[in-house]
Write an enzyme that holds these catalytic residues in place. Structure first.
Site, PDB file in Angstrom:
ATOM      1  N   HIS A 209       0.791  -1.237   0.000  1.00 54.87           N
ATOM      2  CA  HIS A 209       0.000   0.000   0.000  1.00 54.87           C
ATOM      3  C   HIS A 209       0.818   1.279   0.000  1.00 54.87           C
ATOM      4  CE1 HIS A 209       0.985   0.055   4.258  1.00 54.87           C
ATOM      5  NE2 HIS A 209       0.585   1.304   4.288  1.00 54.87           N
TER       6      HIS A 209
HETATM    7  C1  UD1 Z   1      -2.142   5.775   5.592  1.00 55.21           C
HETATM    8  C2  UD1 Z   1      -0.867   6.239   6.293  1.00 55.21           C
HETATM    9  C3  UD1 Z   1       0.125   5.097   6.355  1.00 55.21           C
HETATM   10  C4  UD1 Z   1      -0.495   3.842   6.937  1.00 55.21           C
HETATM   11  C5  UD1 Z   1      -1.759   3.505   6.153  1.00 55.21           C
HETATM   12  C6  UD1 Z   1      -2.463   2.287   6.684  1.00 55.21           C
HETATM   13  C7  UD1 Z   1      -0.402   8.631   5.903  1.00 55.21           C
HETATM   14  C8  UD1 Z   1       0.482   9.610   5.206  1.00 55.21           C
HETATM   15  N1  UD1 Z   1      -0.227   7.322   5.590  1.00 55.21           N
HETATM   16  O1  UD1 Z   1      -1.811   5.491   4.239  1.00 55.21           O
HETATM   17  O2  UD1 Z   1       1.200   5.479   7.193  1.00 55.21           O
HETATM   18  O3  UD1 Z   1       0.426   2.784   6.841  1.00 55.21           O
HETATM   19  O4  UD1 Z   1      -2.647   4.626   6.236  1.00 55.21           O
HETATM   20  O5  UD1 Z   1      -3.444   1.850   5.792  1.00 55.21           O
HETATM   21  O6  UD1 Z   1      -1.213   9.019   6.718  1.00 55.21           O
HETATM   22  N2  UD1 Z   1      -9.089   5.135   0.729  1.00 55.21           N
HETATM   23  C9  UD1 Z   1     -10.323   4.547   0.588  1.00 55.21           C
HETATM   24  N3  UD1 Z   1     -11.031   4.236   1.732  1.00 55.21           N
HETATM   25  C10 UD1 Z   1     -10.554   4.496   2.967  1.00 55.21           C
HETATM   26  C11 UD1 Z   1      -9.299   5.104   3.095  1.00 55.21           C
HETATM   27  C12 UD1 Z   1      -8.572   5.420   1.983  1.00 55.21           C
HETATM   28  O7  UD1 Z   1     -10.783   4.286  -0.522  1.00 55.21           O
HETATM   29  O8  UD1 Z   1     -11.259   4.183   3.944  1.00 55.21           O
HETATM   30  C13 UD1 Z   1      -8.284   5.425  -0.485  1.00 55.21           C
HETATM   31  C14 UD1 Z   1      -8.433   6.809  -1.014  1.00 55.21           C
HETATM   32  O9  UD1 Z   1      -8.381   6.748  -2.405  1.00 55.21           O
HETATM   33  C15 UD1 Z   1      -7.190   7.512  -0.505  1.00 55.21           C
HETATM   34  C16 UD1 Z   1      -6.167   6.393  -0.517  1.00 55.21           C
HETATM   35  O10 UD1 Z   1      -6.919   5.218  -0.187  1.00 55.21           O
HETATM   36  O11 UD1 Z   1      -6.842   8.588  -1.292  1.00 55.21           O
HETATM   37  C17 UD1 Z   1      -5.036   6.575   0.451  1.00 55.21           C
HETATM   38  O12 UD1 Z   1      -5.523   6.763   1.783  1.00 55.21           O
HETATM   39  P1  UD1 Z   1      -4.687   7.655   2.840  1.00 55.21           P
HETATM   40  O13 UD1 Z   1      -5.369   7.628   4.148  1.00 55.21           O
HETATM   41  O14 UD1 Z   1      -4.393   8.975   2.238  1.00 55.21           O
HETATM   42  O15 UD1 Z   1      -3.300   6.924   2.942  1.00 55.21           O
HETATM   43  P2  UD1 Z   1      -2.939   5.376   3.137  1.00 55.21           P
HETATM   44  O16 UD1 Z   1      -2.262   4.912   1.907  1.00 55.21           O
HETATM   45  O17 UD1 Z   1      -4.079   4.567   3.637  1.00 55.21           O
END
Ligand code: UD1
Length: 376
Positions: A209
């Site tokens: 991820h």
């Molecule tokens: C975040 C953390 C990372 C952690 C990870 C665990 C930061 C910078 N990174 O990364 O340290 O290891 O969480 O999972 O905070 N999305 C969904 N549904 C959700 C959440 C996210 O569809 O419930 C999608 C969205 O398109 C979003 C992308 O996932 O833009 C990334 O989510 P984000 O929370 O920005 O970062 P993670 O990659 O999850």
């Protein structure tokens, strides 16, 4: 005493579990402790958030700030504004933040600027890779916080190198507490192995991820590596796909060109993840949490990154870093596949020792109380 615990992303719900239980136990003994969970809403899908609250019986959030997804600055800014408003309304004696996500830095910054003492759980981790948003979050959060609760001796060394030893305490890792509290439940309650038609030790488990690994070229290389691992070990690989990775797979149409030996599934709940990990021959991942959980369960881990914050997993022989390099992966697979039941037991006991024997959450709460007392 009122304490706000800020969480927002999947691994933080896992870490919150044992600490919230410790607060509850002390309240039951008559301590005047009111801990409020503040959910930023960084993760919002049922499979990324609610299922953890249900499965781990976490205290329901006192508030959910519903920040959702967005650019790094955009998401963090939204959190900062809403966390500040919440803290002003509630007036806590302390704030607790976990790990290295945008919710962590936002919680710490909002609180310290209001003069509220902050404890950082999982302080002192460093990858020394400043292109990772998480690394910037860690460094900034440690320098902002009042009490730095380090999970490992390596983390303590990092904090000392940055001149922060006066605020730092080695408490152990609350993730070990979480694993110890849930491993038996995972074994008894999770049906994921049967549901997916798998057999004990006859499959590999994969997750990817990180931002750097979900760029199309690198993700394509990693998928090729998964396929080659499945072929070399003659076992299927189950790939639990994070939403960010899913988005990339769809955009670049990478998923459809793949080998039949890789089974793509939705993100798993905590108990299902533990069950998959304890039953897998090995795991391939770029998750920090999974590297540690694999170590705690004695499952060999191969990490698809150039570096790790969890050096003790590598030193113990539980984890090998291969980045996205096929040759390094092949060597690691050959080394790891000889792991048997007794070498797994050795890893489990090493992990318990290095992560604090399951006592971390109790020490975390002790330190929070000391921090608040020092301010009064
Ligand atoms: C975040 C953390 C990372 C952690 C990870 C665990 C930061 C910078 N990174 O990364 O340290 O290891 O969480 O999972 O905070 N999305 C969904 N549904 C959700 C959440 C996210 O569809 O419930 C999608 C969205 O398109 C979003 C992308 O996932 O833009 C990334 O989510 P984000 O929370 O920005 O970062 P993670 O990659 O999850």
């Amino acid at each position: 005493m009122k304490i706000v615990q800020v969480v927002g992303a999947r691994p933080q719900f896992v870490k919150l579990g044992p600490v919230a239980r410790e607060f509850e136990a002390r309240r039951a003994r008559g301590d005047d402790l009111d801990d409020l969970v503040l959910h930023t809403g960084q993760h919002y899908d049922d499979g990324m958030s609610d299922v953890f609250f249900r499965q781990l019986s976490l205290p329901p959030p006192a508030a959910n700030l519903a920040v959702g997804s967005g650019g790094q600055g955009e998401q963090t800014a939204r959190m900062l504004e809403r966390i500040e408003a919440y803290l002003l309304q509630v007036g806590p004696d302390a704030v607790v933040v976990y790990g290295d996500t945008n919710s962590t830095i936002a919680g710490a910054l909002a609180a310290v600027k209001l003069g509220i003492p902050v404890a950082h759980v999982e302080a002192g981790l460093r990858s020394f890779n400043r292109s990772m948003p998480e690394e910037l979050n860690r460094v900034a959060t440690d320098h902002l916080s009042d009490r730095l609760l380090a999970p490992t001796p390596v983390a303590m060394e990092n904090l000392t190198r940055e001149g922060l030893e006066g605020r730092s305490v080695l408490v152990g890792d609350v993730m070990l507490d979480a694993v110890l509290g849930a491993a038996l439940r995972a074994r008894l309650e999770s049906t994921v192995i049967a549901d997916l038609g798998l057999e004990e030790l006859e499959f590999g488990f994969a997750t990817v991820h990180r931002a750097e690994n979900t760029r199309p070229e690198r993700l394509s290389a990693i998928l090729g590596m998964l396929a080659s691992s499945a072929e070399r070990l003659a076992i299927p690989f189950v790939f639990a796909v994070h939403p960010r990775t899913q988005l990339q797979l769809q955009k670049s149409d990478l998923g459809s060109t793949l080998h039949r030996a890789i089974k793509f599934i939705e993100p798993l709940s905590y108990l299902d993840t533990l069950r998959m990990l304890m039953s897998a021959r090995l795991t391939l991942t770029d998750s920090g949490g999974l590297q540690k959980e694999a170590f705690c369960l004695g499952t060999p881990c191969i990490t698809l990154r150039d570096e790790t914050e969890w050096l003790e997993t590598v030193e113990a022989g539980a984890n090998i870093l291969v980045a996205a390099d096929q040759r390094r992966l092949t060597a690691a697979l050959d080394l790891m596949q000889s792991s048997d039941r007794s070498s797994r037991e050795v890893l489990i006991s090493k992990a318990r020792k290095v992560y604090g024997e399951g006592m971390a959450s109790s020490r975390v709460v002790d330190e929070i109380l000391v921090m608040v007392a020092a301010r009064r």
